[in-house]
Scaffold this active site. Structure first.
Site, PDB file in Angstrom:
ATOM      1  N   ASP A  71      44.068  40.050  41.030  1.00 25.62           N
ATOM      2  CA  ASP A  71      42.904  40.038  41.919  1.00 25.62           C
ATOM      3  C   ASP A  71      42.081  41.281  41.635  1.00 25.62           C
ATOM      4  OD1 ASP A  71      41.058  39.888  43.920  1.00 25.62           O
ATOM      5  OD2 ASP A  71      42.479  39.976  45.581  1.00 25.62           O
TER       6      ASP A  71
ATOM      7  N   GLU B 190      41.449  36.381  40.681  1.00 23.61           N
ATOM      8  CA  GLU B 190      40.561  36.227  41.828  1.00 23.61           C
ATOM      9  C   GLU B 190      39.348  37.133  41.663  1.00 23.61           C
ATOM     10  OE1 GLU B 190      42.500  36.605  45.635  1.00 23.61           O
ATOM     11  OE2 GLU B 190      44.377  35.778  44.840  1.00 23.61           O
TER      12      GLU B 190
ATOM     13  N   LYS C 144      46.874  43.556  42.392  1.00 22.71           N
ATOM     14  CA  LYS C 144      45.501  44.052  42.483  1.00 22.71           C
ATOM     15  C   LYS C 144      45.200  44.866  41.230  1.00 22.71           C
ATOM     16  CE  LYS C 144      44.530  42.980  46.944  1.00 22.71           C
ATOM     17  NZ  LYS C 144      43.320  42.296  47.425  1.00 22.71           N
TER      18      LYS C 144
ATOM     19  N   ASP D 116      36.766  34.149  45.785  1.00 25.77           N
ATOM     20  CA  ASP D 116      37.245  34.711  47.040  1.00 25.77           C
ATOM     21  C   ASP D 116      36.050  35.228  47.840  1.00 25.77           C
ATOM     22  OD1 ASP D 116      38.484  36.014  49.119  1.00 25.77           O
ATOM     23  OD2 ASP D 116      39.767  37.279  47.892  1.00 25.77           O
TER      24      ASP D 116
ATOM     25  N   LYS E 117      40.264  32.302  53.443  1.00 30.15           N
ATOM     26  CA  LYS E 117      40.689  33.215  54.494  1.00 30.15           C
ATOM     27  C   LYS E 117      39.921  32.850  55.760  1.00 30.15           C
ATOM     28  CE  LYS E 117      41.351  36.908  51.100  1.00 30.15           C
ATOM     29  NZ  LYS E 117      40.800  38.155  50.527  1.00 30.15           N
TER      30      LYS E 117
END
Length: 358
Positions: free
Chosen positions: A194, A220, A164, A245, A272
């Site tokens: 991400d 992402e 992240k 995403d 997701k």
């Protein structure tokens, strides 16, 4: 068949403060859906409805009562007993803007018709014959914490690390990535990042360029969702492969999905089920992506092992070669005990471990 439903709330507790550019998590609300066919006590299907506060379009303070009301209404209806008809039933009775409920209900009913043994898709993965590659996730925090996570993941045998970025100083984040790359070549360790939409129109290209110098596999959601022209420009720039995403949230109509992919032309999409509308919606995204030569991988959305199991079994049907984002089962100290196990960067279903009874 007539089905009786029960909603069981649960608060998952993180083992550490899990940081993202949207803030840090210490706990996560979730709701289990227990489904029992009327007159057949003993067989229970279990699903998980698990919206994420601040991100999911269907999260609301009265989520539990809303979920209970919906399931009570479904109890009065005749529910099909095969997967295609169950998916049609859910599509007809659950609005598209309730994606986490669609996913939880799909899973509960699939489990129920398969005998209530947590079999969602009977594949070599469920049979313990297939190991699925997954990435090791590095959460945001201070520099020492992030470096320790990297060291732990590498020692555990992960060959793909996802970090992240966007919460601490970008230069420090680059330093952590540089340290990995100085020790491990791109052929040895794959690096993903991400940003959760943390970059801006003004700095995105510069930051992507700096990341590209480190042989980053992909990023992402570099900028916030809802800026299709900006995102399309970044994707076409060729600086760094981009995975959508949050951009997929709220896009439910098949034509709208196709239009979004045609407009932005990303290199990858991240799926997701709790965010995009369940397993049926994920299948639609996959079919479109593969038809447009767009890569994809599945990621959990901080579900417990109930939801994670369903996502893993669904994903295993495709025998993916790209590492999936399904290593979140170890995040909580009060997760549901399950046969899901991580060994050297791979997710396996170790049936003898068994399931905790809810």
């Amino acid at each position: 068949m007539k089905v009786q439903f029960e909603v069981i709330p649960h608060v998952l507790k993180f083992r550490f403060e899990a940081g993202t550019s949207r803030g840090a998590f210490t706990e996560k609300e979730t709701w289990y859906i227990k489904a029992t066919e009327v007159g057949k006590n003993g067989i229970v299907g279990i699903g998980e409805a698990s919206p994420l506060k601040g991100l999911s379009e269907d999260y609301r303070p009265d989520y539990e009562s809303m979920l209970t009301d919906i399931l009570n209404k479904l109890s009065a209806l005749n529910i099909p007993q095969n997967k295609p008809e169950i998916l049609s039933f859910i599509a007809q009775n659950i609005p598209t803007n309730l994606p986490s409920i669609k996913f939880g209900l799909e899973t509960a009913l699939f489990d129920l018709i398969n005998g209530g043994t947590r079999v969602i898709f009977d594949t070599p993965f469920f049979q313990g014959k297939y190991r699925m590659p997954i990435n090791g996730l590095i959460w945001m925090g201070d520099e020492a914490f992030m470096r320790q996570q990297v060291e732990d993941k590498l020692k555990s045998g992960f060959s793909t690390i996802k970090m992240k970025v966007g919460a601490i100083n970008f230069g420090r984040e680059l330093g952590i990535l540089e340290a990995i790359r100085n020790e491990y070549a791109a052929n040895d360790i794959t690096l993903r990042v991400d940003a959760n939409g943390a970059f801006t129109a003004e700095d995105a290209e510069d930051k992507l360029t700096q990341l590209a110098a480190l042989d980053i596999h992909s990023i992402e959601q570099p900028v916030a969702a809802g800026q299709p022209d900006l995102m399309a420009g970044l994707c076409s720039s060729g600086i760094l492969p981009i995975a959508l995403d949050e951009e997929l949230i709220g896009v439910h109509d098949l034509a709208e999905k196709k239009s979004l992919l045609n407009k932005i032309k990303p290199q990858y999409i991240i799926l997701k089920p709790s965010l995009v509308g369940g397993l049926q919606s994920c299948q639609e995204w996959i079919d479109l992506a593969e038809g447009m030569n767009i890569g994809w991988w599945m990621t959990s959305m901080l579900e417990s092992n109930i939801g994670l199991n369903a996502i893993a079994q669904f994903t295993a049907q495709f025998k993916p070669t790209l590492p999936q984002g399904l290593g979140t089962g170890q995040l909580y100290y009060n997760n549901i005990s399950s046969p899901l196990e991580i060994r050297k960067g791979e997710l396996i279903y170790n049936a003898p471990l068994g399931w905790q009874i809810l």
